[in-house]
Design a protein around this motif. Structure first.
Motif, PDB file in Angstrom:
ATOM      1  N   GLY A 109       3.609   3.597  25.083  1.00  0.00           N
ATOM      2  CA  GLY A 109       3.371   2.164  24.891  1.00  0.00           C
ATOM      3  C   GLY A 109       1.939   1.921  24.450  1.00  0.00           C
ATOM      4  O   GLY A 109       1.235   2.835  24.008  1.00  0.00           O
ATOM      5  N   GLU A 110       1.525   0.666  24.616  1.00  0.00           N
ATOM      6  CA  GLU A 110       0.209   0.273  24.090  1.00  0.00           C
ATOM      7  C   GLU A 110      -0.894   0.456  25.135  1.00  0.00           C
ATOM      8  O   GLU A 110      -1.857   1.193  24.930  1.00  0.00           O
ATOM      9  CB  GLU A 110       0.314  -1.192  23.665  1.00  0.00           C
ATOM     10  N   GLY A 111      -0.739  -0.213  26.247  1.00  0.00           N
ATOM     11  CA  GLY A 111      -1.766  -0.145  27.287  1.00  0.00           C
ATOM     12  C   GLY A 111      -1.308  -0.927  28.495  1.00  0.00           C
ATOM     13  O   GLY A 111      -0.392  -1.747  28.405  1.00  0.00           O
ATOM     14  N   GLY A 113      -0.797  -3.617  31.385  1.00  0.00           N
ATOM     15  CA  GLY A 113      -0.957  -5.053  31.573  1.00  0.00           C
ATOM     16  C   GLY A 113      -1.420  -5.299  33.009  1.00  0.00           C
ATOM     17  O   GLY A 113      -1.855  -4.370  33.709  1.00  0.00           O
ATOM     18  N   GLU A 116       0.492  -3.290  35.783  1.00  0.00           N
ATOM     19  CA  GLU A 116       0.184  -1.858  35.693  1.00  0.00           C
ATOM     20  C   GLU A 116      -1.226  -1.591  36.207  1.00  0.00           C
ATOM     21  O   GLU A 116      -1.470  -0.595  36.901  1.00  0.00           O
ATOM     22  CB  GLU A 116       0.323  -1.387  34.236  1.00  0.00           C
ATOM     23  N   PRO A 122       2.460   2.975  34.693  1.00  0.00           N
ATOM     24  CA  PRO A 122       2.824   2.338  33.429  1.00  0.00           C
ATOM     25  C   PRO A 122       4.149   1.582  33.536  1.00  0.00           C
ATOM     26  O   PRO A 122       5.040   1.975  34.299  1.00  0.00           O
ATOM     27  CB  PRO A 122       2.976   3.528  32.465  1.00  0.00           C
ATOM     28  N   PHE A 123       4.274   0.529  32.765  1.00  0.00           N
ATOM     29  CA  PHE A 123       5.540  -0.201  32.615  1.00  0.00           C
ATOM     30  C   PHE A 123       6.203  -0.519  33.957  1.00  0.00           C
ATOM     31  O   PHE A 123       7.319  -0.066  34.236  1.00  0.00           O
ATOM     32  CB  PHE A 123       6.495   0.581  31.703  1.00  0.00           C
ATOM     33  N   ALA A 127       8.109  -6.006  31.172  1.00  0.00           N
ATOM     34  CA  ALA A 127       8.426  -5.097  30.063  1.00  0.00           C
ATOM     35  C   ALA A 127       8.977  -3.775  30.607  1.00  0.00           C
ATOM     36  O   ALA A 127       9.870  -3.165  30.018  1.00  0.00           O
ATOM     37  CB  ALA A 127       7.187  -4.855  29.197  1.00  0.00           C
ATOM     38  N   HIS A 227       8.580  -2.719  20.899  1.00  0.00           N
ATOM     39  CA  HIS A 227       8.029  -2.736  22.257  1.00  0.00           C
ATOM     40  C   HIS A 227       8.917  -3.632  23.128  1.00  0.00           C
ATOM     41  O   HIS A 227       9.380  -4.686  22.670  1.00  0.00           O
ATOM     42  CB  HIS A 227       6.600  -3.300  22.208  1.00  0.00           C
TER      43      HIS A 227
HETATM   44  N1  URA Z   1       2.992  -2.642  28.004  1.00  0.00           N
HETATM   45  C1  URA Z   1       2.583  -1.413  27.621  1.00  0.00           C
HETATM   46  O1  URA Z   1       2.428  -1.162  26.437  1.00  0.00           O
HETATM   47  N2  URA Z   1       2.364  -0.520  28.562  1.00  0.00           N
HETATM   48  C2  URA Z   1       2.538  -0.754  29.850  1.00  0.00           C
HETATM   49  O2  URA Z   1       2.317   0.150  30.657  1.00  0.00           O
HETATM   50  C3  URA Z   1       2.996  -2.025  30.229  1.00  0.00           C
HETATM   51  C4  URA Z   1       3.206  -2.965  29.294  1.00  0.00           C
END
Ligand code: URA
Length: 260
Positions: A109-111, A113, A116, A122-123, A127, A227
């Protein structure tokens, strides 16, 4: 002079409808180069804060320590205090990544939030719930895959990580990929596709089309898809079917690679 403040100023003028009154500043020379393995360099959708030098160089893990990490746990230990980019000092928790360390499918993923950042995983927010449902739809549990992000620390206001921030973190992600050795990588949204593969084309065009990423001499098939946060915003049958098709293709490839 650095480009970001100028760009922010230009965008503010644009918002006010005053853009025609000034000349557009030329992009900084470095921005013209593609970020990684070819493809056009593009700016993040939302502007990042101006890049600042690391706050504490002593807290930046040296490259040899990253390369020497022989396991995911070693790597996490080596990098969890990272202050290589301005996101480091702002984090609550470092979000390394998690899952099966020998997973055949790895998601990027991106990063992190807010959720997290609070939990260090993560995630785990909305999402993440959808990602788990998407995985369920192809017969997989979260624990059976590996999940990581381009950046390990939360960008303020959940903005897109700046290219410099992504670049500071990219070696960590590449080492994670080397250690997991997945049969297939699934990139979620435009940011991992841009930062890992240097592909700046829109995710709507890029999704569903196989790509390859070379990591430590191995070519890993990459399946770009939307995403989950985008899917939540565009919760249409078309978008959901597209993601399902992409994940099915990724799993089918990983399954047959596992049998080979
Ligand atoms: N969106 C992301 O890209 N990564 C995460 O860990 C959570 C939401």
């Amino acid at each position: 002079m650095h480009g970001a403040p100028l760009e922010a100023w230009r965008d503010a003028l644009q918002d006010l409808g005053l853009m025609g009154l000034i000349r557009t500043p030329a992009p900084p020379a470095a921005a013209a180069a593609p970020p990684a393995a070819g493809g056009a360099a593009v700016r993040p959708a939302r502007l990042a804060a101006p890049y600042a030098a690391p706050a504490d160089p002593a807290a930046c893990p040296p490259e040899p320590a990253v390369a020497a990490a022989a396991s995911l746990a070693d790597l996490e230990r080596a990098i969890q205090g990272c202050l290589r980019c301005p996101l480091g000092p702002g984090r609550i928790r470092f979000v390394f990544g998690e899952g099966d360390p020998a997973a055949r499918l790895m998601f990027v993923g991106e990063g992190p939030g807010r959720d997290e950042d609070l939990q260090g995983r993560p995630f785990v927010g909305k999402a993440g719930e959808l990602l788990e449902r998407m995985l369920g739809a192809i017969g997989l549990a979260r624990e059976q895959v590996y999940i990581a992000n381009v950046v390990k620390c939360r960008p303020p206001d959940n903005r897109t990580p700046a290219p410099e921030e992504a670049r500071a973190c990219l070696g960590y992600l590449r080492r994670q990929i080397e250690l997991v050795q997945p049969a297939v990588l699934v990139t979620l949204g435009a940011t991992p596709l841009r930062e890992l593969l240097g592909i700046g084309e829109g995710i709507t065009r890029a999704r569903g089309q196989w790509r390859q990423l070379e990591v430590a001499g191995t070519r890993i098939p990459v399946m770009p898809t939307f995403h989950p946060a985008y899917v939540l915003r565009q919760y249409t049958p078309e978008v959901r079917r597209a993601v399902w098709e992409d994940l099915k293709a990724a799993k089918a490839w990983a399954d047959q690679a596992g049998r080979a």
